[in-house]
Scaffold this active site. Sequence first.
Site, PDB file in Angstrom:
ATOM      1  N   SER A   1      41.924  47.189  35.330  1.00 58.51           N
ATOM      2  CA  SER A   1      40.680  47.269  36.100  1.00 58.51           C
ATOM      3  C   SER A   1      39.795  48.419  35.619  1.00 58.51           C
ATOM      4  CB  SER A   1      40.981  47.443  37.582  1.00 58.51           C
ATOM      5  OG  SER A   1      41.637  48.669  37.826  1.00 58.51           O
ATOM      6  N   HIS A  22      41.399  39.166  37.197  1.00 60.97           N
ATOM      7  CA  HIS A  22      42.338  40.280  37.298  1.00 60.97           C
ATOM      8  C   HIS A  22      43.509  39.884  38.195  1.00 60.97           C
ATOM      9  CE1 HIS A  22      43.312  44.614  38.751  1.00 60.97           C
ATOM     10  NE2 HIS A  22      43.972  44.334  37.642  1.00 60.97           N
ATOM     11  N   GLU A  34      41.292  38.817  41.323  1.00 58.01           N
ATOM     12  CA  GLU A  34      39.895  39.224  41.411  1.00 58.01           C
ATOM     13  C   GLU A  34      39.099  38.476  40.341  1.00 58.01           C
ATOM     14  OE1 GLU A  34      39.891  43.769  43.011  1.00 58.01           O
ATOM     15  OE2 GLU A  34      40.722  43.467  41.005  1.00 58.01           O
ATOM     16  N   ASN A  73      41.344  48.428  43.280  1.00 53.61           N
ATOM     17  CA  ASN A  73      41.634  49.767  42.774  1.00 53.61           C
ATOM     18  C   ASN A  73      40.551  50.776  43.112  1.00 53.61           C
ATOM     19  OD1 ASN A  73      44.183  49.212  41.772  1.00 53.61           O
ATOM     20  ND2 ASN A  73      43.387  48.457  39.832  1.00 53.61           N
TER      21      ASN A  73
END
Length: 531
Positions: A1, A22, A34, A73
């Site tokens: 990320s 992701h 994601e 994150n």
Amino acid sequence: SSLPISDIAEVLDSPERVLGLHFFNPPVKMDLVEVIYGQETTDEVADAGYEWVESIDKTPIYVRKDVRGFVVNTIVGPFGGEPAFMVSEGEATIREADATMAHERGYPMGPFELADLTGIDVGYHVRKEGGSPIPPITEAKVEAEELGQKTGKGFYDYEDGDGADYQPDDAGDFDWLRVEARMANRAAFLVGEGVATPEEVDTGVQLGLGFPEGICRRADKLGLDTVLEKLETLHEESGAERFEPHPYLDELVSEGKTGEDAGAGFYEYDTDDGALDSYHNLNVDLDDGVLAIELDRPSRMNAISNDLLAELDDLLSTVDTDDVRCVTVEGVGDRAFSAGADITGFGGADPTDVMDVTPAFETVNDFPRPVVAKIDGYCLGAGLELALACDLRLATERSSFGAPEIGLGLIPGGGGTQRLLRVLGETRAKELVFRGNHIDAERAEEWGLINRAVDRDEFSDAVADFVDDLRTGPPIGLKVAKKVMNEGEDASLEAALAMESQGFGLLFTTEDMREGTAAFAEDREPEFSGE
């Protein structure tokens, strides 16, 4: 990320066709993906990626701007970073931080235990690459090559010590609000900058990090004014940029949108008494006498949380029963009615708190109209207890049932032991509770745990047949029948027969009885009015 999608796309001739997906580790077990826009990514490409993620039975969330850390994150950064700053500054110990966040705030593990698991150097390099300040204790661990479990030592000792051995009593006075305020501020950044919606942020941290509830939802419950005040105080005292409140958080508070108690925050909360759209964990609709309830926590397979139970209790306690002929309960999504209690919410719970779950199930059991459980998928633990509190249970053939609490060293706590005894008898009830195994829908129907097990393609029609009979039936007669049967179950035969006789006599004086007999004599369908 930490790899920008736009940087990958810029070397290609068609950057608008580049999309980031992701996955979370390990991908085979983690449901979240994601779906990240690059600077040039088109909606058409993003939608195609989203649909593909759904096709492999994963849960996608959009990340509409290519921000470092994406969604999940971005939130986990302060979860690990702020406690590290606090320990570096001598304001807390490692065990205090981990014990408080895990055992009192309900997170799946403490921030230092998490850093040891993922690798202290990973977080270090992400921060360094992104130009973010690095806590001194993190820098020291990397320099000493004590990187966590993979090197045998990190914040805890895994070779000569007992690893992450913190206990609930280690919590002390750790300032958890400082950590959660920073996470809420990063959520405000994501929402305010149009990166993600509150729903997407909360789905992300629950599925990607195992958080007990979404950070936007938690901030609304804390009060955004409380969060803002904490950040302003820390910013004034330290001057650190990381405490500066995001403008969107300022905007919400200045508009009076301070959270759940105010009726609005990250989410909207309808404060009108009895409003069917005022619930966060339930979808509710009332149409033609049918009160349809959906358990709306698909990211956690509709796990039963205290908040969900409180909303269910409130709904059935406040709805105008004159408008209701019957109730249906089902789970959102195609995986579960409910996979059980949300055990991530157990952290720091007092025994007297968890003992309070039963009244919500009793509200379902005692509701003066028939309640039908529509079960498609897993129906386990507290989900099974909710189904047992309903009057009738219909299921698809692919559904499975069980009381797995014994595997956690627990027993069913929402009426499961007692209702299973009454529905199945001692032998089969004890088998389910003692062994904790699942049974399929065929066996559940054979045992009498459910009324019908039908093919999924036929499920809607089967439910409709039951619901139509209840919806058009005599409201007073069904109410009395339910009350007599529920209460008579625990009475002596003599007392139960007396209740039945009284109910029969009461119903003999109703307009519905007269309509029923007249319709029978005239060979037509009765039209009951509930009078």
